[in-house]
Scaffold this active site. Structure first.
Site, PDB file in Angstrom:
ATOM      1  N   PRO A   2       0.833  -1.212   0.000  1.00  0.00           N
ATOM      2  CA  PRO A   2       0.000   0.000   0.000  1.00  0.00           C
ATOM      3  C   PRO A   2       0.867   1.261   0.000  1.00  0.00           C
ATOM      4  O   PRO A   2       1.878   1.328   0.682  1.00  0.00           O
ATOM      5  CB  PRO A   2      -0.785  -0.109   1.307  1.00  0.00           C
ATOM      6  N   GLU A   3       0.470   2.224  -0.779  1.00  0.00           N
ATOM      7  CA  GLU A   3       1.156   3.504  -0.785  1.00  0.00           C
ATOM      8  C   GLU A   3       0.246   4.548  -0.135  1.00  0.00           C
ATOM      9  O   GLU A   3      -0.834   4.213   0.334  1.00  0.00           O
ATOM     10  CB  GLU A   3       1.510   3.886  -2.232  1.00  0.00           C
ATOM     11  N   HIS A 106      -3.521 -15.790  10.103  1.00  0.00           N
ATOM     12  CA  HIS A 106      -2.849 -14.507   9.957  1.00  0.00           C
ATOM     13  C   HIS A 106      -3.566 -13.364  10.675  1.00  0.00           C
ATOM     14  O   HIS A 106      -3.202 -12.211  10.522  1.00  0.00           O
ATOM     15  CB  HIS A 106      -2.675 -14.164   8.475  1.00  0.00           C
ATOM     16  N   ARG A 124       2.381 -11.805   5.535  1.00  0.00           N
ATOM     17  CA  ARG A 124       3.845 -11.690   5.437  1.00  0.00           C
ATOM     18  C   ARG A 124       4.469 -11.036   6.666  1.00  0.00           C
ATOM     19  O   ARG A 124       5.684 -11.028   6.807  1.00  0.00           O
ATOM     20  CB  ARG A 124       4.213 -10.933   4.161  1.00  0.00           C
ATOM     21  N   LYS A 166      22.798  16.791  -5.754  1.00  0.00           N
ATOM     22  CA  LYS A 166      22.683  15.346  -5.582  1.00  0.00           C
ATOM     23  C   LYS A 166      22.893  14.605  -6.914  1.00  0.00           C
ATOM     24  O   LYS A 166      22.294  14.967  -7.926  1.00  0.00           O
ATOM     25  CB  LYS A 166      21.298  14.992  -5.015  1.00  0.00           C
TER      26      LYS A 166
END
Ligand SMILES: [Zn+2]
Length: 287
Positions: A2-3, A106, A124, A166
């Site tokens: 998920p973002e 889970h 996970r 950078k």
């Protein structure tokens, strides 16, 4: 994984369900998440009221009574489920990547309220929970993070001065949480497509106009994704059982070898591994 937009959808879902509710009981079935669930987690949460839910980057922040907080990070595969009492096995999705059958082994954490429970499922186990005693601790927790794209601090002078010397490529920086918080792999490719910037371009070589574009499109792409309920790339479903639809709007992500969608561009979308992450871009219009 998920973002920011998907975590925002979960935050909004949780806000509707648990805001102003009192936690009755906490059951920890498995402490071994990415970091161990603290020993006093149960005592810390039980009998506290939930004042509100907020979010910073990909972290959900539960504001508790007595000025304390609980942070949830969903990791790679964490999902939160809403379970009404007396309706066993009927899970309603609050969040992501949900298979129709939720493997009970889970279900690591259960937070019980008067008429329902919130269940944290994570096959996970890269997600985690943290307890935070007060505002100072919360501030400290996020002090090493860069601003979110929506923040006023993510402005032209910040971006230009951060990137000006950078040598790493710009894709790297969009994923670097010290520079900007909450942009992940999918959205980094999408943002750079709109900016017409090649993901391999060194940050030092970006001009002012390009920095402006990065700010503008970071906000725009993420806002649009939130409006559309996030991206359902792996069966993400929101609280109403609807899938997000931003994946239909992807211009480059997972469009390898397809034509560029920019008007009049004859380019093709290419895939390249940059810093171990799949990166998608147009070979013509992204310079
Ligand atoms: Zn193109």
């Amino acid at each position: 994984m998920p973002e920011l937009p998907e975590v925002e959808i979960v935050k909004q879902s949780l806000d509707k369900k648990i805001k102003l509710k009192k936690i009755k009981k906490v059951i920890v079935r498995n402490r071994n998440l990415r970091s161990k669930i603290p020993k006093n987690f149960k005592i810390f949460l039980e009998h506290k009221n939930i004042k509100k839910i907020s979010r910073f980057s990909k972290y959900i922040i539960i504001h508790l009574s007595k000025g304390s907080f609980c942070i949830i990070h969903l990791g790679m595969s964490g999902t939160i489920h809403f379970l009404k009492k007396n309706k066993k096995n009927k899970f309603t999705n609050l969040s992501f990547y949900q298979s129709p059958i939720l493997p009970k082994k889970h279900n690591h954490i259960e937070i019980q309220f008067q008429n329902f429970s919130i269940i944290y499922n994570d096959p996970r186990r890269f997600g985690f929970f943290e307890i935070i005693r007060n505002k100072d601790e919360l501030y400290k927790r996020f002090s090493h993070f860069g601003p979110e794209p929506f923040s006023k601090l993510f402005n032209l002078s910040y971006v230009c001065s951060y990137l000006k010397d950078k040598k790493k490529n710009i894709k790297n920086f969009l994923l670097d949480q010290k520079f900007v918080s909450g942009i992940g792999n999918i959205y980094a490719s999408e943002i750079l497509f709109f900016c017409k910037i090649n993901p391999q371009k060194k940050a030092i070589n970006l001009n002012k106009e390009e920095c402006k574009k990065i700010i503008y499109f970071s906000k725009l792409v993420l806002k649009k994704a939130i409006q559309l309920g996030g991206s359902s790339i792996r069966d993400f479903i929101n609280i109403s059982g609807n899938r997000g639809s931003f994946q239909k709007e992807f211009k480059v992500y997972q469009r390898e070898n397809l034509n560029c969608l920019k008007y009049n561009c004859l380019g093709k979308i290419k895939k390249k591994i940059i810093s171990k992450r799949s990166t998608f871009f147009c070979n013509k219009c992204q310079k």
